[in-house]
Design a protein around this motif. Structure first.
Motif, PDB file in Angstrom:
ATOM      1  N   THR A 126       0.837  -1.200   0.000  1.00 24.22           N
ATOM      2  CA  THR A 126       0.000   0.000   0.000  1.00 24.22           C
ATOM      3  C   THR A 126       0.873   1.251   0.000  1.00 24.22           C
ATOM      4  N   ARG A 127       1.938   1.257   0.832  1.00 25.36           N
ATOM      5  CA  ARG A 127       2.861   2.401   0.844  1.00 25.36           C
ATOM      6  C   ARG A 127       3.526   2.578  -0.511  1.00 25.36           C
ATOM      7  N   ALA A 128       3.935   1.472  -1.143  1.00 21.05           N
ATOM      8  CA  ALA A 128       4.587   1.545  -2.461  1.00 21.05           C
ATOM      9  C   ALA A 128       3.623   2.110  -3.501  1.00 21.05           C
ATOM     10  N   LEU A 129       2.371   1.694  -3.447  1.00 27.81           N
ATOM     11  CA  LEU A 129       1.374   2.217  -4.389  1.00 27.81           C
ATOM     12  C   LEU A 129       1.157   3.707  -4.163  1.00 27.81           C
ATOM     13  N   ARG A 130       1.037   4.108  -2.890  1.00 21.69           N
ATOM     14  CA  ARG A 130       0.842   5.519  -2.564  1.00 21.69           C
ATOM     15  C   ARG A 130       2.023   6.352  -3.079  1.00 21.69           C
ATOM     16  N   GLU A 131       3.241   5.879  -2.858  1.00 23.58           N
ATOM     17  CA  GLU A 131       4.431   6.597  -3.336  1.00 23.58           C
ATOM     18  C   GLU A 131       4.436   6.707  -4.861  1.00 23.58           C
ATOM     19  N   PHE A 132       4.045   5.631  -5.519  1.00 23.93           N
ATOM     20  CA  PHE A 132       3.982   5.647  -6.983  1.00 23.93           C
ATOM     21  C   PHE A 132       2.975   6.687  -7.471  1.00 23.93           C
ATOM     22  N   LEU A 133       1.805   6.696  -6.866  1.00 19.14           N
ATOM     23  CA  LEU A 133       0.762   7.627  -7.304  1.00 19.14           C
ATOM     24  C   LEU A 133       1.151   9.077  -7.047  1.00 19.14           C
ATOM     25  N   VAL A 134       1.800   9.343  -5.951  1.00 19.54           N
ATOM     26  CA  VAL A 134       2.216  10.710  -5.633  1.00 19.54           C
ATOM     27  C   VAL A 134       3.355  11.157  -6.550  1.00 19.54           C
ATOM     28  N   ALA A 135       4.279  10.254  -6.839  1.00 20.28           N
ATOM     29  CA  ALA A 135       5.470  10.608  -7.621  1.00 20.28           C
ATOM     30  C   ALA A 135       5.223  10.646  -9.127  1.00 20.28           C
ATOM     31  N   THR A 136       4.201   9.946  -9.617  1.00 17.98           N
ATOM     32  CA  THR A 136       3.975   9.835 -11.057  1.00 17.98           C
ATOM     33  C   THR A 136       2.901  10.818 -11.496  1.00 17.98           C
ATOM     34  N   THR A 139      -0.789  12.080 -16.141  1.00 23.03           N
ATOM     35  CA  THR A 139      -0.759  11.759 -17.584  1.00 23.03           C
ATOM     36  C   THR A 139       0.014  10.471 -17.844  1.00 23.03           C
ATOM     37  N   GLU A 140       1.037  10.174 -17.034  1.00 20.52           N
ATOM     38  CA  GLU A 140       1.795   8.927 -17.212  1.00 20.52           C
ATOM     39  C   GLU A 140       1.038   7.725 -16.684  1.00 20.52           C
ATOM     40  N   ARG A 141       0.068   7.959 -15.803  1.00 18.93           N
ATOM     41  CA  ARG A 141      -0.754   6.874 -15.258  1.00 18.93           C
ATOM     42  C   ARG A 141      -1.951   6.589 -16.124  1.00 18.93           C
ATOM     43  N   GLY A 142      -2.099   7.291 -17.231  1.00 20.15           N
ATOM     44  CA  GLY A 142      -3.235   7.053 -18.116  1.00 20.15           C
ATOM     45  C   GLY A 142      -4.357   8.027 -17.931  1.00 20.15           C
ATOM     46  N   GLY A 143      -4.204   9.035 -17.068  1.00 23.36           N
ATOM     47  CA  GLY A 143      -5.248  10.037 -16.854  1.00 23.36           C
ATOM     48  C   GLY A 143      -5.162  11.142 -17.885  1.00 23.36           C
ATOM     49  N   GLN A 144      -6.103  12.063 -17.853  1.00 16.42           N
ATOM     50  CA  GLN A 144      -6.124  13.185 -18.777  1.00 16.42           C
ATOM     51  C   GLN A 144      -5.598  14.420 -18.081  1.00 16.42           C
TER      52      GLN A 144
END
Length: 145
Positions: A126-136, A139-144
């Motif tokens: 969960t911490r790794a996912l949170r860090e990924f979402l905050v750092a990325t 637009t790189e995650r597929g959002g607009q």
């Protein structure tokens, strides 16, 4: 009683016409040859038409059963077209539910659940996912943007 073969033999004309089977049930024949089952009925003082289906997908026997069902609904004081709309709406509702559900436990475990599957991430994941979402960037995650 009319047969499916007799309905099949009904030929198109220059304009739309009806072939009546009695008690409000008829086949609507269009110039392009398509045939539609309809039932004319009266509800709350107004003439209304109930669409049963398309021939040959709906056979004579099925159309007669649909007519009986509509007549029974009318005897019970219900509007058959409203019943059909309500049934259609209830069939579509499962598609309108949320795509997934997120839940966080007191131990920082994240559960992602859909109607058919569930994934639980431990605290470290969960911490790794949170860090990924905050750092990325989104637009790189597929959002607009």
């Amino acid at each position: 009683m009319l047969t499916d073969a007799e309905i099949l033999d009904l030929k198109p004309k220059d304009g739309v016409y009806r072939y009546s089977l009695g008690e409000g049930l008829f086949v609507l024949i269009r110039p392009d040859g398509k045939k539609y089952w309809r039932l004319k009925y009266r509800f709350n003082g107004r003439d209304t038409t109930y669409a049963i289906g398309v021939f040959p997908r709906v056979t004579v026997v099925q159309a007669m059963k649909a007519k009986a069902s509509v007549k029974e609904a009318l005897r019970q004081g219900a509007n058959p077209n409203q019943i059909k709309r309500d049934e259609k709406e209830s069939r579509q509702k499962p598609n309108t539910k949320s795509v997934f559900r997120l839940a966080m436990s007191s131990e920082d475990e994240l559960t992602i659940a859909t109607a058919t599957n569930a994934l639980t991430l431990n605290a470290s994941q969960t911490r790794a996912l949170r860090e990924f979402l905050v750092a990325t960037p989104e637009t790189e995650r597929g959002g607009q943007q």
